[in-house]
Design a protein around this motif. Structure first.
Motif, short mmCIF file in Angstrom:
data_model
loop_
_atom_site.label_atom_id
_atom_site.label_comp_id
_atom_site.label_asym_id
_atom_site.label_seq_id
_atom_site.Cartn_x
_atom_site.Cartn_y
_atom_site.Cartn_z
N PHE A 78 -18.26 5.67 -6.79
CA PHE A 78 -19.09 4.49 -7.06
C PHE A 78 -19.09 3.44 -5.95
O PHE A 78 -19.68 2.40 -6.10
N GLY A 79 -18.42 3.69 -4.84
CA GLY A 79 -18.39 2.65 -3.82
C GLY A 79 -18.10 3.18 -2.43
O GLY A 79 -17.86 4.37 -2.22
N ARG A 80 -18.12 2.24 -1.49
CA ARG A 80 -17.88 2.55 -0.09
C ARG A 80 -17.13 1.36 0.51
O ARG A 80 -17.44 0.21 0.21
N ARG A 81 -16.16 1.66 1.35
CA ARG A 81 -15.38 0.58 1.95
C ARG A 81 -15.07 0.94 3.40
O ARG A 81 -14.61 2.04 3.69
N ASP A 82 -15.34 0.00 4.30
CA ASP A 82 -15.01 0.18 5.70
C ASP A 82 -13.70 -0.54 6.00
O ASP A 82 -13.51 -1.70 5.63
N LEU A 83 -12.79 0.17 6.66
CA LEU A 83 -11.49 -0.39 7.02
C LEU A 83 -11.33 -0.30 8.54
O LEU A 83 -10.97 0.75 9.06
N PRO A 84 -11.59 -1.40 9.27
CA PRO A 84 -11.38 -1.36 10.71
C PRO A 84 -9.89 -1.22 11.03
O PRO A 84 -9.03 -1.65 10.24
N TRP A 85 -9.56 -0.63 12.16
CA TRP A 85 -8.17 -0.41 12.52
C TRP A 85 -7.42 -1.74 12.61
O TRP A 85 -6.23 -1.79 12.32
N SER A 86 -8.10 -2.81 12.99
CA SER A 86 -7.43 -4.11 13.12
C SER A 86 -6.98 -4.67 11.77
O SER A 86 -6.07 -5.49 11.73
N SER A 87 -7.59 -4.24 10.68
CA SER A 87 -7.20 -4.74 9.36
C SER A 87 -6.09 -3.92 8.72
O SER A 87 -5.60 -4.26 7.65
N LEU A 88 -5.69 -2.82 9.37
CA LEU A 88 -4.67 -1.94 8.80
C LEU A 88 -3.29 -2.27 9.35
O LEU A 88 -3.11 -2.49 10.55
N LYS A 89 -2.35 -2.28 8.44
CA LYS A 89 -0.94 -2.42 8.84
C LYS A 89 -0.35 -1.06 9.14
O LYS A 89 0.50 -0.91 10.01
N GLY A 90 -0.79 -0.06 8.40
CA GLY A 90 -0.31 1.30 8.60
C GLY A 90 -0.80 2.21 7.50
O GLY A 90 -1.69 1.87 6.73
N LEU A 91 -0.20 3.39 7.44
CA LEU A 91 -0.54 4.37 6.41
C LEU A 91 0.71 4.66 5.60
O LEU A 91 1.81 4.72 6.14
N ALA A 92 0.54 4.85 4.30
CA ALA A 92 1.65 5.18 3.41
C ALA A 92 1.40 6.55 2.80
O ALA A 92 0.26 6.94 2.55
N ILE A 93 2.49 7.27 2.55
CA ILE A 93 2.41 8.60 1.96
C ILE A 93 2.97 8.54 0.56
O ILE A 93 4.07 8.03 0.34
N THR A 94 2.22 9.06 -0.40
CA THR A 94 2.67 9.07 -1.80
C THR A 94 3.55 10.28 -2.06
O THR A 94 3.74 11.12 -1.19
N ASP A 95 4.06 10.37 -3.27
CA ASP A 95 4.93 11.48 -3.65
C ASP A 95 4.20 12.82 -3.62
O ASP A 95 4.82 13.86 -3.44
N LYS A 96 2.91 12.81 -3.82
CA LYS A 96 2.13 14.05 -3.88
C LYS A 96 1.44 14.37 -2.55
O LYS A 96 0.42 15.03 -2.53
N ALA A 97 1.98 13.85 -1.45
CA ALA A 97 1.48 14.09 -0.09
C ALA A 97 0.08 13.55 0.13
O ALA A 97 -0.65 14.02 1.00
N LYS A 98 -0.33 12.56 -0.64
CA LYS A 98 -1.59 11.88 -0.41
C LYS A 98 -1.33 10.69 0.50
O LYS A 98 -0.23 10.17 0.57
N VAL A 99 -2.36 10.26 1.19
CA VAL A 99 -2.21 9.17 2.15
C VAL A 99 -2.98 7.95 1.66
O VAL A 99 -4.10 8.08 1.16
N GLN A 100 -2.36 6.78 1.82
CA GLN A 100 -3.00 5.51 1.48
C GLN A 100 -3.00 4.63 2.72
O GLN A 100 -2.05 4.65 3.51
N ALA A 101 -4.06 3.84 2.87
CA ALA A 101 -4.11 2.86 3.95
C ALA A 101 -3.50 1.57 3.42
O ALA A 101 -3.85 1.11 2.34
N VAL A 102 -2.60 1.00 4.19
CA VAL A 102 -1.97 -0.27 3.82
C VAL A 102 -2.59 -1.36 4.67
O VAL A 102 -2.50 -1.32 5.91
#
Length: 152
Positions: A78-102
């Protein structure tokens, strides 16, 4: 004509698209076949059951994460989101090997279809904004520097 297209593709910045494989649509087609006898059986008005396969097909086609030199583009059902590299602190990995942008404000954004095995690709596409925790791209990042110093 084909050479011009190849030149345009070579000049474009690299990008990586992570999405659910289109072969998942075969399972959805099988679901449609299974729903058909029920939808047109003795009980009237069960054609609404086709809503589920249609929603699944839209989900498979639409959901993706695109990494470019500018940042990440996250598309969901239902949506779209742009995340420029400058707005990211890093990437996090969940227990199920999925990746989240922090993000810098500590909010986490799920990256659909991105797994830990994709982190070297994201590192290459990000042009140095994201480090590769596996170390697989270290040789690739150093190779252009070596050839430039050696005069080749």
């Amino acid at each position: 004509m084909a050479e011009e297209k190849q030149q345009e593709q070579a000049n474009e910045a690299p990008k990586a698209v992570f999405k659910i494989p289109n072969t998942a649509l075969l399972a959805i087609a099988f679901l449609v076949v299974c729903v058909t006898p029920v939808a047109f059986g003795d009980v009237p008005y069960l054609q609404w059951l086709y809503v589920f396969p249609i929603a699944l097909a839209v989900f498979v086609i639409r959901t993706r994460t695109t990494a470019t030199a500018e940042g990440l583009e996250v598309r969901t059902l239902f949506g779209r989101r742009d995340l420029p590299w400058s707005s990211l602190k890093g990437l996090a990995i969940t227990d199920k090997a999925k990746v989240q942008a922090v993000l810098k404000d500590e909010t986490k954004v799920a990256l659909p279809a991105v797994r830990t095995r994709h982190l070297p690709v994201i590192s290459l596409v990000s042009a140095g904004h994201m480090a590769d925790p596996s170390g697989l791209t270290d040789d690739v990042a150093e190779a252009p520097e070596k050839t430039a110093d050696s005069g080749e």
